[in-house]
Every structure is written in C-alpha cells, then in structure tokens.
Design an enzyme around this catalytic site. Structure first.
Site, PDB file in Angstrom:
ATOM      1  N   GLU A  46     -27.709 -26.559  -3.417  1.00  0.00           N
ATOM      2  CA  GLU A  46     -27.957 -25.738  -4.727  1.00  0.00           C
ATOM      3  C   GLU A  46     -29.644 -25.272  -4.809  1.00  0.00           C
ATOM      4  O   GLU A  46     -30.500 -26.278  -4.703  1.00  0.00           O
ATOM      5  CB  GLU A  46     -27.632 -26.655  -5.864  1.00  0.00           C
ATOM      6  CG  GLU A  46     -27.810 -26.095  -7.217  1.00  0.00           C
ATOM      7  CD  GLU A  46     -27.263 -26.947  -8.580  1.00  0.00           C
ATOM      8  OE1 GLU A  46     -27.227 -26.191  -9.537  1.00  0.00           O
ATOM      9  OE2 GLU A  46     -27.242 -27.866  -8.261  1.00  0.00           O
ATOM     10  N   LYS A 115     -22.403 -20.162 -11.866  1.00  0.00           N
ATOM     11  CA  LYS A 115     -22.213 -21.644 -12.182  1.00  0.00           C
ATOM     12  C   LYS A 115     -21.550 -21.419 -13.877  1.00  0.00           C
ATOM     13  O   LYS A 115     -22.137 -20.729 -14.541  1.00  0.00           O
ATOM     14  CB  LYS A 115     -23.288 -22.376 -12.217  1.00  0.00           C
ATOM     15  CG  LYS A 115     -23.163 -23.888 -12.354  1.00  0.00           C
ATOM     16  CD  LYS A 115     -24.462 -24.489 -12.164  1.00  0.00           C
ATOM     17  CE  LYS A 115     -24.260 -26.112 -12.148  1.00  0.00           C
ATOM     18  NZ  LYS A 115     -25.457 -26.804 -11.622  1.00  0.00           N
ATOM     19  N   CYS A 152     -22.337 -28.091  -8.182  1.00  0.00           N
ATOM     20  CA  CYS A 152     -22.676 -29.365  -8.653  1.00  0.00           C
ATOM     21  C   CYS A 152     -22.013 -29.857  -9.882  1.00  0.00           C
ATOM     22  O   CYS A 152     -20.851 -30.424  -9.614  1.00  0.00           O
ATOM     23  CB  CYS A 152     -24.409 -29.353  -9.089  1.00  0.00           C
ATOM     24  SG  CYS A 152     -25.293 -30.921  -9.131  1.00  0.00           S
TER      25      CYS A 152
END
Length: 547
Positions: A46, A115, A152
């Site tokens: 990330e 995301k 994540c």
C-alpha cells in the site's frame, strides 16, 4: 489438461517517504527480476511509491503532480512486457482524492479500483485525506481465475465481506499494517475468516520498514482455503519472493520464529536504525544513570548501531550512589562503549545559590530535584548539538503516563526509544536479552546488563536514599492499572473488578491526566503497543473529567 499456473512476485521492501525517485528505482529494479522470471503479477504494498503514511503531503498539489509523473514512468516500465504491475497511489480526480489501486500491463491501465473502507482510528486518519468510493468494481479475471484485490482495511471489513460476490478464486490484499505486540495473530485471524468465507487462497502482502514512530514488520504470508499458512516471508526483513499460486500447497513452509520478546526487541532495533539513517545521524549519545531504563536503551543502541557509534555520559551529583556509578561503567565496559563522567554537582550548587534569593523561606521540594534533571538535559543536548549526535531519551511508558519525568530534563532528546514500554516490560526485555543472543543483533554475547542493575530498586536518585516506590505504587500494580486505563480505556467499575482499590485507581487517573501537557512535548519514539502516547491516544491537556 494441466491447470494454468499463476506466478506472483511479492515485493516486501522498504520505501522512503517522499523520495519518489528512490522508491521508483526500487520498483524498476525488482520489476526487471519479475519479468525475467516470467511472473504474471508484480505486487507492491500500500502506497509504496509515496512511502507510508504520507499524511498532509497528500493535500499538496505539487506532491500529487509528482506522483503522477512517476505513475507514468511505472506504466512505461510495463511496455511490451506480459507481467502485470500493481501500483497503489493517491489519485486526484475531479477535486477528490482517492486511495487507488492500478494494474498496468504493456503500457496500459487494465484495472483500477479505489479503496472503499477508510480506517479512521488509532494512527490512521484516512478520512482526512481520501474520499470514499463505494462503487462495486468487478473482480479481475486472469487465466479463467477471478481475483479480488483488497487494500488493507478492506480485508478487515465484515460488511464488505458479506455484501460481495463470493465467487472468487484468489484474494490479494496489499497492506501497510504497523507492528504492534500480537498484531500478527490478529492478522492471521482476519485472513483466516476471509479464506474460509470465500473458500479462497489469500495473499497477504505487508510493507516492511519504519516511518517516524511507526514500524512495519512485513511478515507477508499466503493462506490456503483451509486457513493454513503455506508460505511465509520473514519479519522486519526486506525480501523478494516468487509464489506459484497454483502449486503452492506442494511447498514446505519455512517455520518463522515469532517469539514476542524477540519481535519487540527487533522492532526497536529497526526503528532506531531507520530513524538514524533517514534523518542523517551517524552517532548517538545516551545519559547513563546506572538504572535499568538507560541500560536497556544502551543495549538496544549497541545492538542496532555498533559500539563505536554510541557514546555515554554519567552525570552525577552527591545524590548518586557509588553502586550506580559502578553499574554504569561496568555496562559500558561490557558493551565496549566509551563513557565519560561530567559531574553536575558544582552547577547544582551554583544554580541553587543563584535562585536562593527568589526562593526565600521556601522549603526544598521537587523544584530542586528537577533542576538536576534539567542540568543533565542541558549538557547532553549541548553535546548532541555540537557533534550532530542523536540523544536517545530513556524514559519508559510508566513514567510518561504519570508524569514521573522532568520536562526539559530527562525528557530531552531526539528519540525516545522505550517510551511505549511499561517499566515491567523494560525488566522483562532486559532479562530476555541477557539470556538470548538474537541473530539480528550486533553484539554476540549474553549477560551484558549487570545483574545489579536488574535487581536494584528503581530510583531517580535526586535526593538522599530516594526510591520510586516512595511516591509511586509498585510497578507491578501501577503498570496493570495503567494498562487498563490507557490501553483498554476501561472505566472505574471495570478496573475495580480486577481487585484494585478505588482510591488508587483515581489517584493514577489524576496523575495520568495531569501529565498530559508533558507528553504533548515528549520526543518521538517507536510505537509497539495498540495504544501509544504519540498518535493512538488523543486526550485534551485541559481536562476536568474524573472517573
């Protein structure tokens, strides 16, 4: 017919925040290896290109523009190449900034997703920087396999897991997950939950390196549909690994040691090494008192930096015992570290004399004690300035919590190495290092911290025959209550259930509350707990709330 193989190149490496050119070169060099090994995917962690976390750099257009320049360079790397390169960057679109994952192949973008779950707790402030995108992006299909890419926090979201298509073959999750004690076990539970739910192999790729107070431990792993780990990268080490995802279960996993004390010690070493290197320090200095805190700090510093790069100073007054001096010098000798004595007794007397007219008819109190600590801070900071050496602050979490430290005194320094370790943890880690020689340490001997340091009663030695327990509860009691108040955020009634006295709990709460202003001015130090005093715990300085 033989099933088509999918080869993944896993990049578990460290990048430097803001140094896009250096980070690009790491990608470039490793991608060439990926291509030469005929890998299907080249996976980065990330925000690897920018470094993690970029914080308010994300709010600067010049920073985002530079990211775009390197995005184009990375896309160009894939020209005429069959390997697919994964890159995750902050991407500004229509005045909104997203945390965006790209797949590049042959010079083109072949897949893109933003995301969709933004963490906003502890050290994470992603809602400050990124816009949320809940668009349902289809999974990526490759060689008749459906692959879901997660960034994540998306892996941790039960809602995202439940409200999504279960018909997938592989989960690939890229992370910059900071180290905390026992965090790896939490990661395994979350990944296992997803592996079982989707009946899918999971690739959990994690960043390794340090940024300010944060430590990223790597530990990338692959888990099969049965929630068994079948591939594991090492912790706190950079690595490049190629995983054959179709035949991975034929591999024999290399057993990775996950001893808690070893992990803590390695995390502190990595943090100090990284902070020194990235902030252009070659040498460090420590004020050695003969006590356990400075002893552990020196031990870690020597293991991290080598003896020749650490210098110690012993700064006594009439209140320091002969035993403390002996212990300080014995420790320095054991570790081959230079040590000098700078007596502050004359300075102590002189300043007390100068202040006497202003303190007329006032009894001696903590003011005179703090004066000694501030003299030490003054001298050590002067040496730090003159020789461009990093002064390592030696205070622990117990002291910081209750204010048992002196602002502009023993709190002086550039890096507070054990600020997230309670006093009882300091003793445990010191005893562990005396028994163990970790392979990641520079000093290859046991029993280096003298037993007399470990066994003596803790004392600040700012007045005659002083002991910490004269004014504090036993550390075994204090630390447990602090853990419940600070780390667990428990209320009074919940803490009382552990058998602690209500008056004592309130006393510690008030000490904690009254020391908030000191902690706001404390030096940065490595985060190893789930509730550090740097970014995790944010309480107001002016605070009249009583539990």
């Amino acid at each position: 017919m033989e099933e088509k193989k999918i080869n993944l190149f896993l990049l578990q490496k460290s990048s430097v925040l803001g140094d896009l050119d250096k980070n690009f070169k790491i990608i470039e060099k490793s991608f060439k290896k990926c291509v030469s090994n005929n890998c299907d995917f080249f996976l980065t962690t990330e925000l690897f290109l920018t470094g993690y976390p970029p914080q308010d750099l994300i709010l600067r257009d010049d920073f985002l523009n530079k990211v775009q320049l390197y995005k184009k360079k990375i896309k160009a790397l894939t020209k005429n190449k069959s390997s697919i390169l994964l890159l995750n960057i902050p991407e500004k679109t229509n005045n909104k900034i997203f945390n965006t994952l790209f797949l590049f192949k042959n010079g083109s973008i072949i897949y893109k997703k933003n995301k969709s779950v933004l963490p906003n707790y502890g050290v994470f402030d992603e809602k400050r920087y990124f816009d949320l995108d809940k668009t349902n992006v289809p999974d990526f299909t490759y060689k008749n396999k459906k692959i879901r890419f997660l960034i994540c926090e998306e892996m941790w979201s039960k809602n995202l897991m439940i409200n999504s298509n279960k018909n997938i073959d592989y989960l690939i999750c890229i992370n910059a997950s900071p180290y905390e004690i026992n965090k790896y076990n939490e990661r395994k539970k979350i990944v296992a939950r997803n592996a079982k739910f989707f009946k899918s192999n999971v690739i959990y790729l994690n960043y390794v390196g340090c940024q300010d107070d944060l430590i990223f431990d790597g530990g990338t792993f692959v888990m099969n549909k049965k929630a068994e780990i079948i591939h594991q990268c090492e912790f706190f080490k950079e690595s490049e690994s190629i995983v054959n995802i179709e035949r991975i279960e034929n591999n024999k996993i290399k057993k990775i040691n996950y001893d808690t004390q070893s992990q803590i010690y390695c995390a502190l070493i990595c943090s100090l090494q990284s902070y020194m290197k990235d902030n252009n320090f070659k040498k460090s200095i420590i004020g050695l008192s003969g006590g356990i805190d400075s002893a552990l700090c020196l031990m870690i510093a020597v293991d991290a930096l080598k003896s020749e790069n650490v210098k110690c100073f012993y700064l006594p007054t009439i209140y320091n015992s002969i035993q403390s001096e002996r212990d300080a010098y014995k420790l320095a000798k054991n570790l081959n570290v230079d040590i000098d004595t700078i007596s502050i007794e004359t300075l102590r007397k002189k300043i007390n004399s100068e202040l006497k007219p202003f303190f007329y008819n006032k009894p001696q109190d903590i003011t005179e004690e703090n004066l000694q600590s501030r003299l030490r801070g003054l001298l050590l900071m002067s040496i730090s300035n003159k020789f461009n050496s990093l002064l390592i602050t030696t205070g622990n979490k117990s002291e910081l919590a209750i204010g048992y430290s002196t602002l502009y005194g023993d709190m002086c320094g550039g890096f507070s190495l054990i600020k997230d370790l309670y006093k009882t943890q300091v003793f445990e880690l010191s005893k562990w290092r005396n028994k163990i020689i970790p392979d990641f340490c520079n000093f290859k001997k046991k029993g280096l911290i003298p037993e007399s340091i470990i066994l003596k009663e803790p004392s600040a030695e700012l007045k005659m025959n002083q002991k910490d327990e004269d004014s504090l509860p036993k550390y075994s009691v204090l630390d447990k209550i602090l853990e419940l108040i600070v780390d667990k955020n428990y209320d009074l009634q919940s803490i009382k259930k552990y058998g602690f006295n209500q008056r004592l709990i309130r006393r510690i709460w008030n000490m904690l509350k009254n020391a908030e202003f000191k902690r706001y001015q404390s030096a940065i130090g490595p985060k190893i707990s789930s509730m550090s005093f740097d970014k995790d715990r944010r309480f107001p300085i002016t605070n009249k709330f009583n539990i």
